[in-house]
Design a protein around this motif. Structure first.
Motif, short mmCIF file in Angstrom:
data_model
loop_
_atom_site.label_atom_id
_atom_site.label_comp_id
_atom_site.label_asym_id
_atom_site.label_seq_id
_atom_site.Cartn_x
_atom_site.Cartn_y
_atom_site.Cartn_z
N PHE A 56 0.82 -1.22 0.00
CA PHE A 56 0.00 0.00 0.00
C PHE A 56 0.85 1.27 0.00
CE2 PHE A 56 -2.20 -3.44 2.14
CZ PHE A 56 -3.46 -3.44 1.53
N ARG A 59 -0.19 4.68 -1.94
CA ARG A 59 -1.49 5.30 -1.68
C ARG A 59 -1.36 6.70 -1.08
NH1 ARG A 59 -5.18 1.03 -2.05
NH2 ARG A 59 -4.18 -0.44 -3.43
N ALA A 98 -4.00 -7.13 6.08
CA ALA A 98 -4.36 -6.40 4.86
C ALA A 98 -5.80 -5.89 4.94
CB ALA A 98 -4.20 -7.31 3.63
N GLY A 99 -6.69 -6.70 5.51
CA GLY A 99 -8.09 -6.28 5.64
C GLY A 99 -8.24 -5.07 6.54
N ARG A 102 -7.05 -2.07 4.56
CA ARG A 102 -8.04 -1.69 3.55
C ARG A 102 -9.22 -0.97 4.17
NH1 ARG A 102 -6.94 -7.03 1.41
NH2 ARG A 102 -5.65 -6.85 -0.47
N ARG A 103 -9.65 -1.42 5.35
CA ARG A 103 -10.74 -0.73 6.04
C ARG A 103 -10.35 0.69 6.38
NH1 ARG A 103 -12.28 -5.69 8.15
NH2 ARG A 103 -10.64 -5.64 9.73
N LEU A 105 -8.09 2.57 4.85
CA LEU A 105 -8.03 3.36 3.63
C LEU A 105 -9.43 3.67 3.11
CD1 LEU A 105 -5.09 1.51 1.80
CD2 LEU A 105 -5.01 3.77 2.87
N ARG A 106 -10.32 2.69 3.22
CA ARG A 106 -11.70 2.90 2.76
C ARG A 106 -12.40 3.96 3.58
NH1 ARG A 106 -13.52 -1.96 3.79
NH2 ARG A 106 -14.31 -1.36 5.83
N SER A 109 -11.14 7.40 2.69
CA SER A 109 -11.10 7.73 1.27
C SER A 109 -11.90 9.00 0.98
CB SER A 109 -11.70 6.58 0.45
OG SER A 109 -11.83 6.95 -0.92
N LEU A 125 -16.52 -8.33 3.99
CA LEU A 125 -15.21 -8.37 4.66
C LEU A 125 -15.28 -9.15 5.97
CD1 LEU A 125 -14.03 -4.72 3.95
CD2 LEU A 125 -13.13 -6.82 2.95
N SER A 163 -12.65 -0.04 -2.61
CA SER A 163 -11.20 -0.18 -2.76
C SER A 163 -10.56 1.19 -2.92
CB SER A 163 -10.87 -1.04 -3.99
OG SER A 163 -11.33 -2.35 -3.82
N ALA A 164 -9.37 1.34 -2.36
CA ALA A 164 -8.65 2.61 -2.50
C ALA A 164 -8.25 2.80 -3.96
CB ALA A 164 -7.41 2.60 -1.61
#
Length: 261
Positions: A56, A59, A98-99, A102-103, A105-106, A109, A125, A163-164
Motif C-alpha cells: 500500500f 497510496r 491487509a483487511g 483496507r478498512r 483506507l476505505r 477515502s 469483509l 477499494s482505495a
C-alpha cells in the motif's frame, strides 16, 4: 546504523524472527491468557506487518499510520488464530492485516460511496475474515457468495466501490530504465480514432518522425494496441516500445509548441 529504518519508533532492522516451534508455543500460551506471550508474538511478527504495508506504499498514506493499523490487524489475528488447525499463522495473519489496512483506507477515502454498497462491503469483509479462519485460506468470491447469499457480481461491485483508488501513473514494472506505468498497460477499445491525427500541424509533425516511431504511434493510438501487443508485433521489448513512444510524443509536442509560437 546502516539499513536502519524506524516506523513508530521501532527499529525495523532489529526485528526478531520466531521459529515455527516458538510460534506454536507462544500462540498456545497467548490463547490461555499469557500477556507476555502475546507481546512476544506481536514483536516477533512485526516483519509480517511490514511485508503487508509495502503493498500500500503508493497510496500517499503515512507509513507510520499504516504500520499502526497493520499492528491492529496483527493483534486481531493473534486473538482469533487457532493453533490446533493445520495452518501457518502467516497464512491467516496476512489477510487479517491487509483487511484492517483496507478498512482504514476505505474509511478515510475522499471518494464517497453509497451506504448500501458500504454495508454490503462490510458484510463481505466480515464474512471473509470468518471464512479465512474456518477454511485456513483466503476464501473465493464464490465461497463468500454461498455463505451470505449475495451474488458474486454484487460482492465484486461492493469491493470495487470501497477499494482505495490507484493512479494511472503508478509504476508496475521497472528494469532499471524508464518505469512502465498502469497507463502504459491500458488498451483503449472505444476511442481508437483521434481528431488530433487529422490536425494539419500534428500531421506535419507526425511526418517528421522515424518510420519506427510512426509505426508505434499508429499501433498504440490508432489500432488501440497495448505496449505488449506492439512489442510482440515488432519483435522488440516492451521497454523499447515505451521509450520510443515517449520520445515520439515528446517530439510531437515540441514541434506543435514551436509552430504555435
Amino acid at each position: 546504523m546502516q539499513g536502519k529504518v524506524e516506523l513508530c519508533g521501532v527499529n525495523t532492522s532489529q526485528l526478531r524472527i520466531l521459529t515455527a516451534k516458538e510460534m506454536d508455543a507462544l500462540l498456545r500460551r497467548s490463547r490461555n491468557g499469557d500477556e507476555n506471550a502475546r507481546q512476544a508474538l506481536v514483536e516477533g511478527n512485526l516483519r509480517l506487518v511490514l511485508s503487508v504495508i509495502q503493498r500500500f506504499d503508493k497510496r500517499g498514506e503515512s507509513p507510520d499510520d499504516l504500520f499502526q493499523v497493520g499492528c491492529v490487524g496483527l493483534l486481531k489475528a493473534i486473538s482469533n488464530f487457532d493453533p490446533d488447525k493445520q495452518v501457518r499463522f502467516s497464512t491467516y495473519g496476512v489477510p487479517m492485516i491487509a483487511g484492517e489496512i483496507r478498512r482504514y483506507l476505505r474509511d478515510n477515502s475522499p471518494i464517497r460511496v453509497s451506504r448500501s454498497l458500504r454495508d454490503v462491503a462490510y458484510k463481505v469483509l466480515q464474512c471473509k475474515e470468518m471464512l479465512t479462519l474456518k477454511l485456513g485460506r483466503e476464501p473465493t468470491l464464490e465461497d463468500i457468495s454461498k455463505q451470505i447469499d449475495i451474488s458474486v457480481q454484487e460482492i465484486s461491485n461492493a469491493l470495487d466501490a470501497v477499494s482505495a483508488p490507484v493512479s494511472l501513473f503508478d509504476s508496475v514494472y521497472s528494469d532499471g530504465g524508464d518505469p512502465l506505468t498502469i497507463m502504459d498497460q491500458v488498451k483503449d477499445t472505444k476511442n481508437t480514432e483521434f481528431n488530433w491525427m487529422e490536425h494539419i500541424t500534428l500531421q506535419e509533425g507526425f511526418r517528421r518522425l522515424s518510420d519506427r516511431e510512426k509505426q508505434i504511434l499508429s499501433l498504440r493510438f490508432y489500432d488501440g494496441k497495448t505496449q505488449m501487443d506492439v512489442a510482440r508485433q515488432l519483435n522488440i521489448s516492451q521497454a523499447q516500445v515505451s521509450r520510443l513512444e515517449k520520445g515520439a510524443i515528446s517530439g510531437l509536442r515540441k514541434y506543435v509548441n514551436t509552430q504555435a509560437c
